[in-house]
Design a protein around this motif. Structure first.
Motif, short mmCIF file in Angstrom:
data_model
loop_
_atom_site.label_atom_id
_atom_site.label_comp_id
_atom_site.label_asym_id
_atom_site.label_seq_id
_atom_site.Cartn_x
_atom_site.Cartn_y
_atom_site.Cartn_z
N ALA A 109 1.03 -0.94 -0.07
CA ALA A 109 -0.04 0.03 0.20
C ALA A 109 0.79 1.08 -0.03
CB ALA A 109 -1.05 -0.16 1.35
N TRP A 110 1.99 1.25 0.78
CA TRP A 110 2.61 2.47 0.59
C TRP A 110 3.99 1.79 -0.06
CZ3 TRP A 110 3.30 4.41 6.22
CH2 TRP A 110 1.73 4.86 6.71
N PRO A 111 4.40 2.15 -1.55
CA PRO A 111 5.33 1.54 -2.18
C PRO A 111 6.37 2.20 -1.74
CG PRO A 111 4.32 3.24 -3.87
CD PRO A 111 3.52 2.84 -2.12
N PRO A 112 8.15 1.92 -2.34
CA PRO A 112 8.85 2.85 -2.00
C PRO A 112 9.26 3.87 -2.63
CG PRO A 112 9.70 0.46 -2.94
CD PRO A 112 8.25 0.14 -2.93
N GLY A 113 9.65 4.39 -2.11
CA GLY A 113 9.68 5.41 -2.33
C GLY A 113 8.72 7.18 -1.78
N HIS A 114 7.47 6.00 -0.97
CA HIS A 114 6.22 6.68 -0.78
C HIS A 114 6.23 7.85 0.41
CE1 HIS A 114 2.20 6.90 0.31
NE2 HIS A 114 2.08 6.69 1.86
N ARG A 115 6.03 8.69 0.64
CA ARG A 115 6.31 9.72 1.61
C ARG A 115 5.81 9.10 3.20
NH1 ARG A 115 8.53 14.28 3.08
NH2 ARG A 115 8.34 15.02 1.06
N VAL A 116 6.11 8.77 4.14
CA VAL A 116 5.44 8.35 5.44
C VAL A 116 4.76 9.90 6.21
CG1 VAL A 116 5.76 7.64 7.90
CG2 VAL A 116 6.57 6.42 5.43
N ARG A 125 16.42 14.52 8.11
CA ARG A 125 16.37 15.95 8.77
C ARG A 125 15.61 16.47 7.86
NH1 ARG A 125 20.12 20.27 9.79
NH2 ARG A 125 21.36 19.59 9.04
N ARG A 126 14.72 17.23 8.03
CA ARG A 126 14.61 17.96 7.37
C ARG A 126 13.58 17.57 6.34
NH1 ARG A 126 18.20 23.40 7.17
NH2 ARG A 126 18.96 23.00 9.27
N SER A 127 13.69 16.56 5.61
CA SER A 127 12.52 15.92 4.32
C SER A 127 11.48 15.15 4.79
CB SER A 127 13.82 15.41 3.49
OG SER A 127 14.70 16.00 3.26
N GLY A 128 11.64 14.61 6.18
CA GLY A 128 10.50 13.59 6.30
C GLY A 128 11.47 12.14 6.23
N SER A 129 9.76 10.82 6.48
CA SER A 129 10.49 9.65 6.45
C SER A 129 9.78 9.21 5.22
CB SER A 129 10.15 8.89 7.65
OG SER A 129 10.39 9.47 8.38
N ARG A 150 22.95 9.71 -10.41
CA ARG A 150 21.73 10.35 -10.53
C ARG A 150 20.98 9.99 -9.54
NH1 ARG A 150 17.91 10.07 -16.08
NH2 ARG A 150 18.58 8.17 -15.58
N THR A 151 20.20 10.91 -8.90
CA THR A 151 19.63 10.44 -7.93
C THR A 151 17.82 10.71 -7.53
OG1 THR A 151 20.55 11.97 -6.20
CG2 THR A 151 21.28 10.20 -6.35
N TRP A 152 16.80 9.73 -7.51
CA TRP A 152 15.30 10.27 -7.39
C TRP A 152 14.77 10.70 -5.92
CZ3 TRP A 152 18.02 7.38 -10.89
CH2 TRP A 152 18.17 8.04 -11.76
N GLN A 153 14.16 11.31 -5.87
CA GLN A 153 13.08 11.15 -4.13
C GLN A 153 12.31 10.22 -5.27
OE1 GLN A 153 11.03 15.26 -2.39
NE2 GLN A 153 12.51 14.04 -0.77
N ALA A 154 11.18 9.35 -4.44
CA ALA A 154 10.07 8.79 -5.41
C ALA A 154 9.69 9.41 -6.74
CB ALA A 154 8.93 10.18 -4.49
#
Length: 252
Positions: free
Chosen positions: A26-33, A67-71, A210-214
């Motif tokens: 339900a919460w896949p990789p990259g999902h913001r907690v 830190r500052r970004s969340g989980s 290269r890096t990605w966020q969700a």
């Protein structure tokens, strides 16, 4: 009959509920907690209780906390990048050598075709382009060419990068969920040779990442090391890196 042993601590109940959402997909990789504040409101408990639940999930490798970004939900171990994203400043200081950096070039611009290809974004996306030289004991260690996607990291546009280099600043503030590495060897052209205090035509070790966020591009970086002063080191087992081991460049 309910016994004391059947009553779980509140943080464990929360941990298990969140873990179930991750493990079910339900919460896949990259999902913001949800944030700590949101979870406090949802479960009607203290922030300390929520923090203990999130810490347990992080220790289990199920989420990444920044830190500052969340989980964010972590990728499965089998999908993790082979190379660890390491902090150049911390790496140099860890050798006991003095560290400093200098920004050679900086430009906020609309992404041209090459920028767009490097970052994997649409042309005309706003980006910040940086060229940075890192020193170990006053000797050039690596030259960093970096593009930051300002649509994902708008704060980078005004950041002076006076206290910390761009890579350190990003690692402290932005949670990445996916990464891609490419490694190759090149010969130093005149500009690279001058920047790295090496002979023109000498071998260089180049790492592009290269890096990605969700799914949203964060940054592209090209790190160029003097080939005769660096090597890649890592210990592996069939499941990946050995516990406690890390990948990175080692200076001679």
């Amino acid at each position: 009959m309910t016994t004391t042993d059947d009553i779980l601590p509140r943080y464990v109940e929360i941990q298990r509920e969140l873990e179930a959402r991750i493990m079910s997909g339900a919460w896949p990789p990259g999902h913001r907690v949800p944030s700590e504040h949101e979870l406090v409101e949802l479960y009607g408990c203290s922030r300390m209780t929520v923090n203990k639940a999130l810490s347990a999930l992080a220790n289990a490798g199920l989420i990444l906390r920044r830190r500052r970004s969340g989980s964010f939900v972590a990728s499965p171990k089998s999908q993790e990048t082979v190379l660890e994203i390491h902090d150049i400043k911390a790496e140099i200081l860890g050798t006991g050598k003095a560290y400093r950096f200098e920004i050679l070039a900086r430009e906020a611009r609309r992404a041209g075709p090459e920028d767009a290809e490097h970052l994997g974004v649409a042309p005309d996306t706003q980006v910040l382009a940086l060229t940075v030289r890192h020193f170990a004991a006053e000797r050039p260690f690596v030259v960093e060419e970096r593009l930051i996607n300002l649509a994902t990291v708008p704060a980078a546009k005004a950041e002076p990068f006076a206290a910390a280099p761009p890579g350190t600043w990003l690692l402290d503030r932005i949670a990445w969920t996916d990464a891609e590495h490419a490694i190759r060897a090149v010969s130093a052209n005149a500009q690279t040779a001058a920047r790295l205090d090496m002979a023109r035509g000498g071998a260089c070790l180049v790492v592009e990442r290269r890096t990605w966020q969700a799914g949203e591009a964060i940054t592209w970086v090209r790190l160029t090391y003097p080939g005769d002063r660096h090597r890649l080191v890592g210990r592996f087992n069939p499941g990946g890196l050995r516990p406690g081991a890390r990948e990175g460049t080692k200076g001679a």
